[in-house]
Design a protein around this motif. Structure first.
Motif, PDB file in Angstrom:
ATOM      1  N   ARG A 361       0.777  -1.289  -0.096  1.00 58.98           N
ATOM      2  CA  ARG A 361       0.055  -0.073   0.080  1.00 58.98           C
ATOM      3  C   ARG A 361       0.964   1.262   0.080  1.00 58.98           C
ATOM      4  O   ARG A 361       0.537   2.445  -0.827  1.00 58.98           O
ATOM      5  CB  ARG A 361      -1.039  -0.175   1.171  1.00 58.98           C
ATOM      6  CG  ARG A 361      -1.937   1.277   1.202  1.00 58.98           C
ATOM      7  CD  ARG A 361      -3.027   0.976   2.267  1.00 58.98           C
ATOM      8  NE  ARG A 361      -3.933   2.205   1.944  1.00 58.98           N
ATOM      9  CZ  ARG A 361      -5.290   2.323   2.226  1.00 58.98           C
ATOM     10  NH1 ARG A 361      -5.876   0.989   2.417  1.00 58.98           N
ATOM     11  NH2 ARG A 361      -6.015   3.281   1.754  1.00 58.98           N
ATOM     12  N   ILE A 374      -7.242   5.436  -2.616  1.00 61.59           N
ATOM     13  CA  ILE A 374      -7.091   3.977  -2.668  1.00 61.59           C
ATOM     14  C   ILE A 374      -7.762   3.109  -1.527  1.00 61.59           C
ATOM     15  O   ILE A 374      -8.112   3.242  -0.558  1.00 61.59           O
ATOM     16  CB  ILE A 374      -5.689   3.690  -2.331  1.00 61.59           C
ATOM     17  CG1 ILE A 374      -4.680   4.319  -3.425  1.00 61.59           C
ATOM     18  CG2 ILE A 374      -5.390   2.007  -2.352  1.00 61.59           C
ATOM     19  CD1 ILE A 374      -3.306   4.179  -3.033  1.00 61.59           C
ATOM     20  N   ALA A 375      -8.625   2.145  -2.156  1.00 63.26           N
ATOM     21  CA  ALA A 375      -9.599   1.371  -1.308  1.00 63.26           C
ATOM     22  C   ALA A 375      -9.011   0.044  -1.443  1.00 63.26           C
ATOM     23  O   ALA A 375      -9.216  -0.625  -2.724  1.00 63.26           O
ATOM     24  CB  ALA A 375     -11.130   1.539  -1.715  1.00 63.26           C
ATOM     25  N   ILE A 376      -8.752  -0.857  -0.502  1.00 66.02           N
ATOM     26  CA  ILE A 376      -8.340  -2.045  -0.691  1.00 66.02           C
ATOM     27  C   ILE A 376      -9.273  -3.057   0.211  1.00 66.02           C
ATOM     28  O   ILE A 376      -9.757  -2.797   1.452  1.00 66.02           O
ATOM     29  CB  ILE A 376      -6.893  -2.419  -0.077  1.00 66.02           C
ATOM     30  CG1 ILE A 376      -5.713  -1.374  -0.771  1.00 66.02           C
ATOM     31  CG2 ILE A 376      -6.454  -3.766   0.014  1.00 66.02           C
ATOM     32  CD1 ILE A 376      -4.455  -1.481  -0.255  1.00 66.02           C
ATOM     33  N   GLU A 377      -9.761  -4.054  -0.658  1.00 57.73           N
ATOM     34  CA  GLU A 377     -10.846  -4.865  -0.195  1.00 57.73           C
ATOM     35  C   GLU A 377     -10.106  -6.334  -0.179  1.00 57.73           C
ATOM     36  O   GLU A 377     -10.440  -7.171  -1.132  1.00 57.73           O
ATOM     37  CB  GLU A 377     -11.995  -4.860  -0.902  1.00 57.73           C
ATOM     38  CG  GLU A 377     -12.760  -3.486  -1.091  1.00 57.73           C
ATOM     39  CD  GLU A 377     -13.793  -3.499  -1.828  1.00 57.73           C
ATOM     40  OE1 GLU A 377     -14.030  -4.398  -2.721  1.00 57.73           O
ATOM     41  OE2 GLU A 377     -14.297  -2.135  -2.186  1.00 57.73           O
ATOM     42  N   THR A 411     -10.794   7.207  -7.644  1.00 59.36           N
ATOM     43  CA  THR A 411     -10.731   6.153  -6.796  1.00 59.36           C
ATOM     44  C   THR A 411     -10.105   4.749  -7.449  1.00 59.36           C
ATOM     45  O   THR A 411     -10.797   4.279  -8.429  1.00 59.36           O
ATOM     46  CB  THR A 411     -12.248   5.747  -6.218  1.00 59.36           C
ATOM     47  OG1 THR A 411     -12.664   6.886  -5.518  1.00 59.36           O
ATOM     48  CG2 THR A 411     -12.105   4.700  -5.135  1.00 59.36           C
ATOM     49  N   THR A 413      -9.595   0.953  -6.764  1.00 58.65           N
ATOM     50  CA  THR A 413     -10.143  -0.201  -5.819  1.00 58.65           C
ATOM     51  C   THR A 413      -9.275  -1.526  -6.119  1.00 58.65           C
ATOM     52  O   THR A 413      -9.227  -1.787  -7.426  1.00 58.65           O
ATOM     53  CB  THR A 413     -11.589  -0.363  -5.873  1.00 58.65           C
ATOM     54  OG1 THR A 413     -12.107   0.882  -5.448  1.00 58.65           O
ATOM     55  CG2 THR A 413     -12.078  -1.601  -5.100  1.00 58.65           C
ATOM     56  N   ALA A 415      -9.583  -5.334  -5.127  1.00 53.78           N
ATOM     57  CA  ALA A 415     -10.085  -6.359  -4.313  1.00 53.78           C
ATOM     58  C   ALA A 415      -9.794  -7.688  -4.812  1.00 53.78           C
ATOM     59  O   ALA A 415      -9.491  -8.144  -5.997  1.00 53.78           O
ATOM     60  CB  ALA A 415     -11.726  -6.122  -4.705  1.00 53.78           C
ATOM     61  N   SER A 441      -9.667  -1.696 -10.191  1.00 51.24           N
ATOM     62  CA  SER A 441     -10.576  -1.027 -10.781  1.00 51.24           C
ATOM     63  C   SER A 441     -10.589   0.513 -10.627  1.00 51.24           C
ATOM     64  O   SER A 441     -10.021   0.874  -9.350  1.00 51.24           O
ATOM     65  CB  SER A 441     -12.193  -1.614 -10.771  1.00 51.24           C
ATOM     66  OG  SER A 441     -12.358  -1.330  -9.209  1.00 51.24           O
ATOM     67  N   ASP A 442     -11.025   1.314 -11.475  1.00 56.01           N
ATOM     68  CA  ASP A 442     -10.606   2.753 -11.550  1.00 56.01           C
ATOM     69  C   ASP A 442     -11.911   3.302 -12.010  1.00 56.01           C
ATOM     70  O   ASP A 442     -12.840   2.624 -12.775  1.00 56.01           O
ATOM     71  CB  ASP A 442      -9.529   3.356 -12.132  1.00 56.01           C
ATOM     72  CG  ASP A 442      -9.649   3.159 -13.731  1.00 56.01           C
ATOM     73  OD1 ASP A 442     -10.377   3.529 -14.345  1.00 56.01           O
ATOM     74  OD2 ASP A 442      -8.563   2.438 -14.158  1.00 56.01           O
ATOM     75  N   ASN A 443     -12.275   4.574 -11.686  1.00 54.80           N
ATOM     76  CA  ASN A 443     -13.294   5.358 -12.405  1.00 54.80           C
ATOM     77  C   ASN A 443     -12.971   6.438 -13.277  1.00 54.80           C
ATOM     78  O   ASN A 443     -13.421   7.549 -13.185  1.00 54.80           O
ATOM     79  CB  ASN A 443     -14.331   5.824 -11.363  1.00 54.80           C
ATOM     80  CG  ASN A 443     -13.445   6.810 -10.261  1.00 54.80           C
ATOM     81  OD1 ASN A 443     -12.311   6.942 -10.517  1.00 54.80           O
ATOM     82  ND2 ASN A 443     -14.290   7.327  -9.279  1.00 54.80           N
TER      83      ASN A 443
END
Length: 637
Positions: A361, A374-377, A411, A413, A415, A441-443
């Motif tokens: 990260r 950054i969103a980590i799932e 954002t 992501t 996952a 994934s990105d937007n």
């Protein structure tokens, strides 16, 4: 003649008359020597319509048609019966009302005890139904024969049990060139090529047809005159009602035009593939030349500046560092090329994808900048057995692509999860098993449909000049495929993009914790046999090893190395060999050393090797080129 005038010898007992009279399915009656009816049973009355009172004493010829009477058939029937002991025939007969019926007739002579002819016994059966069925069968066979003969696009004919032609339709003549009178009675192997006859293919064809119920193949056959044609062939066995083989039905179709069209399509496909390959090679070589020329410019310029006598120590260190960093970039470039071609020797280890993403990260945050959230799932137990360094490179390539798609921020992501089966990816079929799926994934801006089909090609990029090599996604693709997985992409322009990296799930395998790249102890002096066929690389490697305090013996072939070891293996502590060499290559050399001197350590080095890519379980340490001082030190201590 009336009943009282019938000779007594032709009159039977009451009991016998009752027996004969009870039979209704056969007309059984007696004639005197001239053919007059002497008795009449119930079956005769039912078939012919006459009562006994109406017919006894009448000439039996009245049952015959006018044509048969005119031809003298009734009298001839009695003559044959008297002369030969029996007369048997089938034919038309007449009833009392004049209607015809088809009969089976048997006439036997009747003689007294002295052998004198006294009359005839006549048995008649109505077999009109049988005759009509036979006639219908004959008409059906005629129609079928006309149908078969009318077919011109198929050769349809029969063989006897030994393979000889027994009939021949017009299609057979049109396709094979033979008339019926030329080919009937000839063995069907006439239609086979000489090489097929020599190999026994005609006999095998009949054997297969009998054993499997049919023989079907597409192959070359020969026309009259020797010309070959492409044929679709079917042979089926024919058996009678008892299951006895009576022959074979054979159908042949001329597929030459279709086959030629397929060949034309295949040639066009190969030509297109060749053109695409050459286009890809051109793009590849152009991209490699561009990127390596940039790197070489830095190295050459730094090397020239190091020769300046008045150069300050500060600048000298800066140029040395530039050369070192540029060499690392060149090594990374070749590594990406090898990953794209799936020839990069991998070093698989078991690790948790979710844990590794969390550990990376800070690096990911540094790579994308503060404008991207950054969103980590993380998923549970996302265990894989893959090359950790290549995985990290692939992940960073995906992250950097996502960053470039969101110049104004957005954002990102990441996952991870385990999934059952690999879905159909880019036209490939699905695969069974369990996989770890890492979705990045990105937007951002998304990928246009006409661009999507090219994104995994080497050096294909939509980024501005000097903003990307076009090797990032090709490395991801090559790493995924070489690891037994794949990579998928979904994208909508203006909405965003999601890449999913699939790697096989490593069920029940022990996690391996990453080991630091920093050597734990300094090098010690060892006697090293250096095997390197390239003059410049060999001189450089020897100098480098000697600078590290090693005692080096350099040979330029595997053969020379084996010869030296045979003479003085006890004076060598370690063999350090290149892989790609003429004659005995490095891997073969290492295997021979292992067999001959099992205690002798061998370290291999290469920039690229088919053998090592395919034989990752060879068991020898591998140092990839270009290697650093610290990397080399780890292997020789």
């Amino acid at each position: 003649m009336n009943e009282q005038q019938i000779p007594a010898e032709l009159r039977g007992s009451d009991r016998f008359e009752r027996l004969v009279n009870s039979i209704r399915d056969y007309a059984i009656y007696l004639l005197d020597r001239e053919g007059h009816v002497a008795s009449w049973n119930a079956g005769a009355e039912r078939f012919k319509g006459y009562t006994a009172q109406e017919i006894i004493g009448q000439q039996f010829s009245r049952f015959y048609t006018d044509d048969d009477r005119a031809a003298g058939l009734p009298a001839r029937a009695l003559q044959i019966a008297a002369a030969e002991g029996v007369f048997e025939a089938e034919g038309w007969r007449l009833r009392k009302d004049g209607t015809r019926f088809w009969t089976s007739v048997v006439i036997d002579p009747v003689r007294d005890d002295q052998g004198t002819l006294i009359g005839f016994a006549k048995v008649t059966r109505d077999i009109t139904d049988k005759q009509e069925a036979q006639q219908a069968l004959r008409e059906s066979e005629q129609r079928f024969s006309l149908l078969v003969q009318g077919v011109k696009d198929y050769a349809i004919y029969m063989l006897d049990p030994n393979g000889f032609v027994t009939n021949w339709n017009r299609g057979a003549q049109a396709i094979k060139g033979y008339r019926a009178d030329e080919i009937i009675g000839t063995h069907f192997s006439t239609f086979y090529t000489e090489e097929d006859r020599q190999s026994g293919e005609p006999t095998r064809a009949l054997q297969v047809a009998i054993a499997q119920g049919k023989y079907e193949v597409e192959a070359w056959r020969v026309r009259k005159g020797g010309a070959r044609f492409r044929a679709g062939v079917l042979i089926a066995p024919i058996v009678d009602c008892r299951g006895t083989l009576i022959g074979f039905a054979k159908i042949t179709r001329d597929l030459t035009e279709r086959w030629q069209a397929q060949q034309d399509v295949e040639r066009a496909r190969e030509a297109m593939a060749q053109a695409q390959k050459m286009e890809a090679v051109g793009r590849l070589t152009g991209g490699v030349a561009h990127d390596f020329n940039n790197l070489l410019t830095i190295i050459r310029s730094s090397a020239d500046l190091l020769r300046v006598p008045t150069l300050s120590p500060e600048k000298r260190d800066r140029y040395v560092e530039a050369i070192s960093e540029t060499a690392d970039r060149a090594a990374a470039l070749t590594s990406q090329l090898l990953a794209f071609s799936r020839r990069q020797p991998l070093r698989p280890e078991v690790f948790d994808v979710s844990a590794r993403v969390l550990e990376m990260r800070p690096l990911i945050e540094t790579s994308v900048g503060s404008s991207i959230v950054i969103a980590i799932e993380p998923g549970e137990a996302a265990i894989v057995n893959a090359d950790r360094n290549q995985f990290e490179t692939a992940l960073l390539n995906l992250v950097i692509n996502a960053r470039d798609a969101m110049p104004a921020g957005g954002t990102l992501t990441l996952a991870s999860a385990t999934v059952d089966g690999l879905p159909a990816v880019r036209g490939h079929g699905p695969a069974s098993g369990r996989f770890v799926a890492l979705r990045v994934s990105d937007n951002g801006s998304g990928i246009a449909p006409d661009t999507m089909k090219n994104i995994f090609e080497p050096f294909f990029t939509t980024k501005p000049m000097n903003k990307g090599t076009g090797l990032g996604l090709s490395q991801v693709h090559g790493f995924a495929k070489q690891s037994g997985g794949d990579v998928d992409v979904e994208s909508q322009v203006g909405i965003g993009t999601a890449f999913t990296l699939y790697l096989p799930f490593a069920a029940g395998m022990q996690l391996v914790h990453a080991v630091s790249d920093i050597p734990k102890h300094a090098a010690v002096t060892r006697r090293i046999l250096l095997v390197e066929d390239n003059e410049a690389v060999g001189q450089f490697a020897r100098s480098l090893l000697e600078e590290l305090g090693q005692i080096v013996t350099w040979v330029q072939s595997g053969e020379d190395a084996l010869a030296l070891l045979e003479r003085a293996h006890e004076k060598i502590d370690l063999v350090f060999s290149d892989v790609i060499m003429p004659g005995i290559n490095g891997l073969d050399l290492a295997l021979r050393i292992r067999d001959r001197w099992p205690a002798m350590p061998v370290v291999l080095t290469t920039g690229y090797s088919d053998a090592l890519a395919e034989q990752q379980d060879h068991g020898f340490p591998l140092l990839r080129k270009p290697y650093s001082v610290s990397g080399l030190t780890k292997f020789i201590t």
